[in-house]
Design an enzyme around this catalytic site. Sequence first.
Site, PDB file in Angstrom:
ATOM      1  N   LEU A 519      48.771   9.803  86.062  1.00  0.00           N
ATOM      2  CA  LEU A 519      49.373   8.553  85.587  1.00  0.00           C
ATOM      3  C   LEU A 519      50.272   7.938  86.642  1.00  0.00           C
ATOM      4  CD1 LEU A 519      50.407   9.578  81.976  1.00  0.00           C
ATOM      5  CD2 LEU A 519      48.610   7.977  82.611  1.00  0.00           C
ATOM      6  N   GLY A 520      50.880   8.784  87.444  1.00  0.00           N
ATOM      7  CA  GLY A 520      51.787   8.234  88.444  1.00  0.00           C
ATOM      8  C   GLY A 520      52.450   9.343  89.207  1.00  0.00           C
ATOM      9  N   GLY A 522      56.293  10.325  90.983  1.00  0.00           N
ATOM     10  CA  GLY A 522      57.688   9.954  91.197  1.00  0.00           C
ATOM     11  C   GLY A 522      58.323  10.885  92.200  1.00  0.00           C
ATOM     12  N   PHE A 524      60.062  13.263  91.692  1.00  0.00           N
ATOM     13  CA  PHE A 524      60.207  14.633  91.227  1.00  0.00           C
ATOM     14  C   PHE A 524      58.883  15.331  90.994  1.00  0.00           C
ATOM     15  CE2 PHE A 524      63.857  12.169  89.762  1.00  0.00           C
ATOM     16  CZ  PHE A 524      64.876  12.863  90.369  1.00  0.00           C
ATOM     17  N   GLY A 525      57.809  14.606  91.134  1.00  0.00           N
ATOM     18  CA  GLY A 525      56.517  15.251  90.927  1.00  0.00           C
ATOM     19  C   GLY A 525      55.483  14.285  90.379  1.00  0.00           C
ATOM     20  N   LYS A 541      54.667  16.230  83.342  1.00  0.00           N
ATOM     21  CA  LYS A 541      55.204  16.056  84.695  1.00  0.00           C
ATOM     22  C   LYS A 541      55.264  17.408  85.370  1.00  0.00           C
ATOM     23  CE  LYS A 541      58.014  13.223  87.116  1.00  0.00           C
ATOM     24  NZ  LYS A 541      58.737  12.005  87.093  1.00  0.00           N
ATOM     25  N   ASP A 638      67.380   6.843  89.653  1.00  0.00           N
ATOM     26  CA  ASP A 638      66.108   6.294  90.119  1.00  0.00           C
ATOM     27  C   ASP A 638      65.580   5.302  89.095  1.00  0.00           C
ATOM     28  OD1 ASP A 638      64.009   5.802  91.756  1.00  0.00           O
ATOM     29  OD2 ASP A 638      62.925   7.657  91.331  1.00  0.00           O
TER      30      ASP A 638
END
Length: 822
Positions: A519-520, A522, A524-525, A541, A638
């Site tokens: 999905l994406g 960031g 952090f992972g 995540k 963030d």
Amino acid sequence: MHCFLLLLLATTCFFSLHLCLALDSLTFTKPIKDSETLVSQGGRFRFGFFSTIKSKNKYVGIWFSDVSPQTVVWVANKNTPISDSYGVISISNDGNLMVTNGLGQVFWSSNVSAPLVANASKARLMDSGNLVLQGNNGETLWESFNYPSDTFLPGMKLGKDSKAGENRKITSWKSLDNPSPGSYSFGISPLKFPELYIWEKELPKWRTGPWNGQAFIGSRRNPRKRFKGFNLEKDNQGKMLLSYEESSLMFHFKLEPEGVLHEKAWNKEKQEWSSGPDVPGPPCNSYGKCGEFGICSFNETVPCKCVKGFVPKNQTEWSGENWRSGCVRKEPLHCDRGSNNNWIKRDVFMKLEMIKVPISVEFSEANENGCEKTCVDDCNCTAYAFNDVNGCMLWRRSLLDLQDYMRNGIALYIRVASSSAVSSKQTHTHIVKISIGIAVALVGIALSVLSVFIWLRFAKRRGKNRNARLVFQMIEASSTVSNVSGSIFLNQPKLEELPLFEFQMLATATDNFALTNKLGQGGFGVVYKGKLQEGQEIAVKRLSQDSGQGLEELMNEVIVISKLQHRNLVKLLGCCIEGEERMLVYEFMPKKSLDHYLFGQQEQTLLDWKTRFNIINGICRGLVYLHRDSRLRIIHRDLKVSNILLDEHMNPKISDFGLAKIFHINEDEANTSRVIGTYGYMSPEYAMRGLFSEKSDVFSLGVIILEIVSGRKNSSFFNDDKNMHLLDYAWKLWNDGEATALADPRIYDKSFENEIRRCVHIGLLCVQDHSNDRPCVSTVISMLGSENIDLPEPKQPAFVAKWDAEKRASFNDVSVTAVSGR
Ligand SMILES: *[C@@H]1O[C@H](CO)[C@@H](O)[C@H](O)[C@H]1NC(C)=O
Ligand SMILES: *[C@@H]1O[C@H](CO)[C@@H](O)[C@H](O)[C@H]1NC(C)=O
Ligand SMILES: *[C@@H]1O[C@H](CO)[C@@H](O)[C@H](O)[C@H]1NC(C)=O
Ligand SMILES: *[C@@H]1O[C@H](CO)[C@@H](O)[C@H](O)[C@H]1NC(C)=O
Ligand SMILES: *[C@@H]1O[C@H](CO)[C@@H](O)[C@H](O)[C@H]1NC(C)=O
């Protein structure tokens, strides 16, 4: 020679104005002029003329001496500003203190009518911030503490001197720029067991619950052991005066123009006021929010529910989140005694624990057993409660302003029809009651031991200055679990509190973390979409493997974060910790993230203005919860449009919160060597010096607001100018008086002009260069909500160009984790 000396003296005086004029009193022969001030002996307060931020009007008042920005605590001529700068404060011929303008017209007077002698009166500014008019023998003729403005200072007394006396309250300013009395006031309600109230006009807006001799009942714990706390003077002649002591006198309560009470303590290192949480804070932020027999709970996503045995009076309104009309009984009561006074049919009493004392309480002399009987026997009695200090409390009407405190509060017994309480655990016998009593007592003892322990640790760790927070806890009597207890109670990870997912299960759900399910990504992972066997869709995540945190710490953080629940935060469903793997499982948000709608090309995904405005409000509510109201006080670090997800009703939900904590960067508002964030959303002090605070999130919020208004990315170019990014462009339009031209032309409509201009204005306030100039999120919320409030002028924003020339090339939407050598 003499002349020369005199000249020298005069020059010295001129250059050290401070020294020469540092008087603390004025007399008949020594008035003070517009440019002069009195300074209290210890140097804490000043008295003289001041102007508010935007207006040139002159007011006479008292403010903290060495505090910037100027913090006014008292105003004399609230309604009658002087428009010239030739004002004088003097002792009049009749011995009163008075303020006159350049023409000698009287704008304000202390108005003492007793015969005074002009050359005997003296006005003296005390180090407490009290301005006292003294007679010949130093007796007090008049004092400013008896005529409070919007600030409650240590040593000041609110309430009544006698039965007939006026009830002294503090009153908010009309706006930040206008000290004349606004709509809100705060003070004591002189009941048998007094309560603190905030009123809006004359109507209650918030209340504490009754005083029990030590605190206002319902406070989560009683901090008197360390903090001297509130002091109530009370006698039989109707005197009822509330004051408080605070070891650090750089402390005050301020009632803001929007009706929120803040406690403020001066932070020496940072040279700013640190402000406690909003009182009243969300979600139970107003008196009777949930209506009659509705109960407001801090723990739930939907704050209001009906007391058991009751249903919403108007289901339509209730589902529309308007809870004011409250709840009604499912079954009518059957309180019926036959002619011979024997029960034909009787009701039962349902016990609710840890409840805020509802309004309109009556006190009876009955003892504990008698209390129950009194209520049972009186068919008009709707509820009763008993505690040792206040004794027997009875209610004869519907119950309003119920709140579930989650700890402390009272146990309230509510009368319901026996058929409503089928699961008749509630129809307790005495035996049950006694054992509950013992259990409660044991838990009570355990809690007190624990809290003493907490106090000790707390005291050691934080020192005196933190008292402020405790005062707040005493009066707010509510809301969230504090940091302190959070960390103590969570010393043992309670695994059962958070669903643990097995690695294999998540691997299956995400098709072995297939790229097609990604999905994406960031800072952090990577986030994957998944589907559990039961069909529930989830977002997983997979944290990058450098959290630098031990397993136990990680668990603690995850558990705490999982308890943060707010309708504007994405919900954490559980986690997975196996071997090196650390994963967090969130609810899946099918509508994706906000950037998709703002910057997308398709017409059908375009958001109209009303939706955008709601989204801005929702983001702010989520953020204020993170900053102020959650048990963790999280700085997101963030925040950006791609981290704002939307639910099916287009309500925004902030994601990725709390991860900065998991990643072991949890120094509180401090310096960090490790910068996490996204260029373009980062405040200058964070990007350049690693300094972060709530105000760095506010900066990001400002960028988001401007992006939402304009429908353009912060990194896109404007006017075909390679040096003109969103902030530059917004600032330029603002100065040209064309703020509304920033609005996304695809949705622009003249009828929203004011709202759009206000949003641009607020956005610019949030991205100001200096973090102290930026408003906090709760202020942003009130700015968004009120059309008439005067907003300060924004200063030039921190231009991206100034600090990010190099990064500009890589200016994009990807979170970065940078470790700067420090
Ligand atoms: C002073 O007292 C007079 C009469 O008692 C009253 O009319 C006037 O408003 C008072 N002024 C102030 C500033 O309180
Ligand atoms: C005050 O003024 C009166 C008459 O104007 C004078 O007699 C008296 O001595 C003065 N008192 C002081 C303390 O200056
Ligand atoms: C919060 O609510 C949940 C479910 O509604 C409940 O299980 C939990 O015990 C509540 N927490 C507290 C502290 O009351
Ligand atoms: C419930 O509230 C709605 C909206 O305020 C109103 O239109 C409706 O008449 C109410 N229904 C009842 C039964 O009072
Ligand atoms: C209960 O209320 C009714 C109606 O308000 C009143 O007539 C009656 O006297 C009350 N009974 C008691 C015991 O107060």
